[in-house]
Scaffold this active site. Structure first.
Site, PDB file in Angstrom:
ATOM      1  N   GLN A   1      -1.547  -9.106  -7.486  1.00 39.02           N
ATOM      2  CA  GLN A   1      -0.943  -8.026  -7.369  1.00 39.02           C
ATOM      3  C   GLN A   1       0.234  -8.027  -5.902  1.00 39.02           C
ATOM      4  OE1 GLN A   1      -3.247  -4.252  -6.673  1.00 39.02           O
ATOM      5  NE2 GLN A   1      -4.430  -5.861  -6.054  1.00 39.02           N
TER       6      GLN A   1
ATOM      7  N   ASP B   1       0.757  -1.152  -0.037  1.00 38.84           N
ATOM      8  CA  ASP B   1       0.075   0.077  -0.019  1.00 38.84           C
ATOM      9  C   ASP B   1       0.887   1.195  -0.024  1.00 38.84           C
ATOM     10  OD1 ASP B   1      -2.001  -1.795   0.027  1.00 38.84           O
ATOM     11  OD2 ASP B   1      -2.565  -1.204   2.200  1.00 38.84           O
TER      12      ASP B   1
HETATM   13  O1  F6P Z   1      -2.451  -4.091   3.605  1.00 38.59           O
HETATM   14  C1  F6P Z   1      -2.358  -4.631   2.484  1.00 38.59           C
HETATM   15  C2  F6P Z   1      -3.412  -5.130   1.730  1.00 38.59           C
HETATM   16  O2  F6P Z   1      -3.092  -5.856   0.513  1.00 38.59           O
HETATM   17  C3  F6P Z   1      -4.390  -4.064   1.384  1.00 38.59           C
HETATM   18  O3  F6P Z   1      -4.067  -3.443  -0.086  1.00 38.59           O
HETATM   19  C4  F6P Z   1      -5.807  -4.706   0.882  1.00 38.59           C
HETATM   20  O4  F6P Z   1      -6.885  -3.760   1.035  1.00 38.59           O
HETATM   21  C5  F6P Z   1      -5.599  -5.907   2.273  1.00 38.59           C
HETATM   22  O5  F6P Z   1      -4.284  -6.168   2.435  1.00 38.59           O
HETATM   23  C6  F6P Z   1      -6.348  -7.026   1.894  1.00 38.59           C
HETATM   24  O6  F6P Z   1      -6.397  -7.901   2.917  1.00 38.59           O
HETATM   25  P1  F6P Z   1      -6.565  -9.426   3.151  1.00 38.59           P
HETATM   26  O7  F6P Z   1      -5.963 -10.114   2.051  1.00 38.59           O
HETATM   27  O8  F6P Z   1      -6.242  -9.659   4.379  1.00 38.59           O
HETATM   28  O9  F6P Z   1      -8.061  -9.520   2.773  1.00 38.59           O
END
Ligand code: F6P
Length: 407
Positions: free
Chosen positions: A301, A144
């Site tokens: 990604q 992020d």
């Molecule tokens: O914090 C990193 C991140 O990849 C964010 O961009 C995304 O919103 C979140 O993690 C998704 O998290 P998870 O894979 O736990 O749902």
């Protein structure tokens, strides 16, 4: 004094979080650590005494090199919010009990702003309880790129390289038929638009890249969005839009919330964002009556290590190593950071910084980098991002596929 260390990984993984783990391992080894333990699934696993002896897995230099090129969190991760000491003193007692059992002198946590809260609280607790023989240090990580103080975060460059590359490739595919199509690509990043901004890297003399880019830093207005698509459609049949998973309307609701009735919420109170591209594609389809194609990059990604940025892989390793060195010199309650010494040529240094300035803070894209009425990013933003995606880090290929290391 003992020199046993323990390291954990926390939060969403990246293509290079294991390179930082390799940096911590190598640093600890070079600086004379006796035992190098890894927490299974971060602090959550540690509370349950789940850990490994990393030397059993990383026997030689080649294993360390493969680890650097292996995506996702080798040790497993968690999204665990450490309760405050006032709320749960027994959690802190338990952590110290497990650390004492392993005779740990240095604790390292690789994570983003939420995970750095764990370092903040543990180092504060140690200070208050006069625990001077264990240091608590953070190693930065997140695709992020929303960590304060540091110039950028490990993991961002590789995800940005994947996004720039894939948007470029998509921009070829979406023009292949002579029909009207609106392709909408959803990109991660929660409330910070850094990664979505990296879609702009795709534009060049051989590609239009994305026509419109929507970051979460700006309020999302559906009428304006449709008007912008209309404007692009006057000059070309196919429109390519990049949109952040975290765009919100003026009422503060995520656009994807309209498409989902029961969103999952993690222990930090973050909603699981997904479905923005699909929700927007539905609106576009009914408004223009044209073909739409929603694409969610989702977790691809952040684990696409086959297209990782070599700069990112190397820096992630370096910052892990740097934090270990600082801890062995007696630092505690600090996080590794990147300092950009110069942009052209790109020169970057590592340093450490007070965790209190980094934990729980979200750094967003500067207002003046968002241009064209909130639909693109400036040349300054591109100048900032370009050095971070440079260099190729190829996996070791075995039988035509990348070789990974796993527990
Ligand atoms: O914090 C990193 C991140 O990849 C964010 O961009 C995304 O919103 C979140 O993690 C998704 O998290 P998870 O894979 O736990 O749902």
């Amino acid at each position: 004094m003992s020199r046993n260390i323990i390291v954990g990984q926390s939060g969403g993984p990246t293509a290079v979080i294991n390179s930082s783990l390799a940096g911590v391992f190598q640093g600890a080894k070079d600086l004379g650590a006796t035992k190098i333990y890894g927490m299974r699934n971060g602090i959550e696993g540690l509370l349950d005494e789940q850990y490994i002896d990393m030397s059993e897995y990383l026997k030689g230099d080649i294993d360390v090199e493969i680890l650097k090129r292996t995506p996702s969190a080798f040790l497993g991760s968690c999204r665990f919010k450490l309760p405050t000491y006032e709320k749960s003193p027994e959690t802190y007692d338990r952590i110290i009990e497990v650390l004492r059992k392993l005779d740990i002198s240095h604790f390292f946590y690789i994570g983003g702003n939420d995970s750095m809260d764990t370092i903040k609280q543990l180092s504060q607790y140690a200070k208050e309880k006069n625990i001077t023989d264990i240091t608590f240090m953070g190693v930065p990580k997140t695709i992020d790129n929303d960590l304060a103080v540091t110039d950028h975060t490990p993991g961002f460059g590789s995800a940005a390289k994947y996004i720039g590359t894939t948007i470029k490739e998509l921009s070829r595919d979406c023009v292949v038929q002579p029909i009207d199509v609106v392709t909408i690509v959803e990109i991660m990043g929660r409330n910070a638009g850094w990664l979505t901004a990296s879609a702009a890297l795709a534009r060049g003399e051989d590609s239009d890249g994305a026509d419109l880019i929507y970051l979460p830093e700006k309020v999302f207005e559906m009428d304006k969005f449709l008007a912008k698509i209309e404007e692009v459609r006057k000059t070309k049949k196919q429109v390519l839009v990049a949109v952040s998973e975290g765009v919100k309307t003026a009422d503060g609701k995520y656009v994807c919330e309209a498409a989902s009735s029961n969103m999952m919420v993690d222990s930090f109170g973050h909603k699981a964002l997904s479905g923005t591209a699909t929700a927007l594609a539905d609106v576009v389809k009914s408004h223009f009556g044209c073909k739409t194609r929603p694409i969610e990059f989702s977790t691809i990604q952040r684990c696409a290590s086959h297209i990782a940025s070599l700069t990112d892989v190397n820096e992630a390793f370096l910052v892990g190593y740097r934090v270990v060195k600082a801890a062995f010199e007696g630092e505690t309650g600090k996080v590794g950071i990147y300092v950009r010494v110069s942009n052209k040529p790109y020169l970057m240094n590592t340093d450490i910084y007070d965790v209190n300035a980094i934990a729980n803070v979200e750094k967003t894209v500067p207002e003046n980098w968002i241009i064209n009425d909130g639909t693109y990013v400036s040349e300054e933003a591109l100048d900032y991002m370009r050095p971070l995606i440079q260099g190729e880090s190829y996996p070791y290929m075995v039988n035509g596929l990348p070789k990974h290391i796993r527990l």
